[in-house]
Design a protein around this motif. Structure first.
Motif, PDB file in Angstrom:
ATOM      1  N   THR A   3     -30.662  12.230   3.564  1.00  0.00           N
ATOM      2  CA  THR A   3     -30.950  12.727   4.903  1.00  0.00           C
ATOM      3  C   THR A   3     -32.446  12.929   5.075  1.00  0.00           C
ATOM      4  O   THR A   3     -33.178  13.133   4.102  1.00  0.00           O
ATOM      5  N   ALA A   4     -32.875  12.875   6.324  1.00  0.00           N
ATOM      6  CA  ALA A   4     -34.258  13.189   6.684  1.00  0.00           C
ATOM      7  C   ALA A   4     -34.219  14.430   7.565  1.00  0.00           C
ATOM      8  O   ALA A   4     -33.399  14.525   8.476  1.00  0.00           O
ATOM      9  N   ARG A   5     -35.119  15.356   7.278  1.00  0.00           N
ATOM     10  CA  ARG A   5     -35.169  16.601   8.047  1.00  0.00           C
ATOM     11  C   ARG A   5     -36.556  16.775   8.650  1.00  0.00           C
ATOM     12  O   ARG A   5     -37.552  16.400   8.053  1.00  0.00           O
ATOM     13  N   LEU A   6     -36.564  17.378   9.829  1.00  0.00           N
ATOM     14  CA  LEU A   6     -37.800  17.699  10.528  1.00  0.00           C
ATOM     15  C   LEU A   6     -37.675  19.135  11.006  1.00  0.00           C
ATOM     16  O   LEU A   6     -36.745  19.460  11.754  1.00  0.00           O
ATOM     17  N   ASP A   7     -38.562  19.987  10.525  1.00  0.00           N
ATOM     18  CA  ASP A   7     -38.503  21.417  10.873  1.00  0.00           C
ATOM     19  C   ASP A   7     -37.123  22.004  10.587  1.00  0.00           C
ATOM     20  O   ASP A   7     -36.588  22.779  11.379  1.00  0.00           O
ATOM     21  N   GLY A   8     -36.537  21.599   9.462  1.00  0.00           N
ATOM     22  CA  GLY A   8     -35.247  22.124   9.039  1.00  0.00           C
ATOM     23  C   GLY A   8     -34.042  21.490   9.705  1.00  0.00           C
ATOM     24  O   GLY A   8     -32.912  21.788   9.351  1.00  0.00           O
ATOM     25  N   ARG A   9     -34.267  20.608  10.648  1.00  0.00           N
ATOM     26  CA  ARG A   9     -33.158  19.956  11.363  1.00  0.00           C
ATOM     27  C   ARG A   9     -32.948  18.553  10.805  1.00  0.00           C
ATOM     28  O   ARG A   9     -33.899  17.806  10.609  1.00  0.00           O
ATOM     29  N   MET A  10     -31.682  18.187  10.549  1.00  0.00           N
ATOM     30  CA  MET A  10     -31.391  16.836  10.085  1.00  0.00           C
ATOM     31  C   MET A  10     -31.574  15.877  11.257  1.00  0.00           C
ATOM     32  O   MET A  10     -30.944  16.034  12.300  1.00  0.00           O
ATOM     33  N   VAL A  11     -32.484  14.895  11.078  1.00  0.00           N
ATOM     34  CA  VAL A  11     -32.784  13.958  12.159  1.00  0.00           C
ATOM     35  C   VAL A  11     -32.360  12.530  11.825  1.00  0.00           C
ATOM     36  O   VAL A  11     -32.367  11.662  12.698  1.00  0.00           O
ATOM     37  N   GLU A  13     -29.856  10.058   8.740  1.00  0.00           N
ATOM     38  CA  GLU A  13     -29.026   9.998   7.541  1.00  0.00           C
ATOM     39  C   GLU A  13     -28.809   8.543   7.165  1.00  0.00           C
ATOM     40  O   GLU A  13     -28.891   7.655   8.014  1.00  0.00           O
ATOM     41  N   ASP A  79     -31.036  10.396  14.803  1.00  0.00           N
ATOM     42  CA  ASP A  79     -30.542  11.158  15.948  1.00  0.00           C
ATOM     43  C   ASP A  79     -31.261  10.678  17.217  1.00  0.00           C
ATOM     44  O   ASP A  79     -32.492  10.607  17.242  1.00  0.00           O
TER      45      ASP A  79
END
Length: 149
Positions: A3-11, A13, A79
């Motif tokens: 997964t890739a996250r940005l500011d704690g949000r998964m953006v 997969e 996303d």
């Protein structure tokens, strides 16, 4: 799964299959809740999707079986609110580095979308198989791509 996250949000997969990857057994699918999903969804559509996916992925699986050190990118998704921000490009670079670090020499994938085809070819992926798939009266392109890492 990565997964890739940005500011704690998964953006984003992705699902990568290394050489020799074996699909989970039917029992594992059942225990993971697959049957519940199957019966709660429109099973005809789900079955059609799975059949289309199996047909579309066959060239990649065949290439992986017949060549050493090939990893199959079976799924990648960014996303929608994050499209066009470079996340897909960064994530693909990360995935390629991950595969290299784990001994992979080539990555394969397929797409049924012309925009995605352009995205991958701009990043050095080359077409190795192309044909049309027809399911439920709909015909779509299917492009299998590979990249030497």
């Amino acid at each position: 799964m990565l997964t890739a996250r940005l500011d704690g949000r998964m953006v984003a997969e992705a699902a990568l299959e290394p050489p020799g990857y074996k699909q989970p057994s039917v029992l594992k699918f059942i225990l993971s809740g697959y049957l519940k999903m199957y019966f709660l969804s429109n099973w005809k559509h789900l079955h059609a999707f799975l059949a289309k996916d199996e047909e579309a992925s066959t060239p990649c699986h065949d290439y992986q079986k017949n060549n050493p050190d090939v990893w199959y990118l079976s799924m990648i998704e960014v996303d929608p609110p994050f499209h066009g921000q470079g996340i897909g490009t960064q994530f693909m670079s990360y995935l390629e580095d991950y595969v290299r670090q784990h001994g992979g020499k080539t990555m394969v994938l397929f797409t049924n979308n012309r925009e995605n085809l352009s995205f991958y070819t701009k990043r050095g992926y080359e077409l190795f198989h192309e044909y049309e798939i027809t399911h439920n009266g709909q015909t779509m392109g299917n492009w299998s791509l590979k990249k030497s890492l």
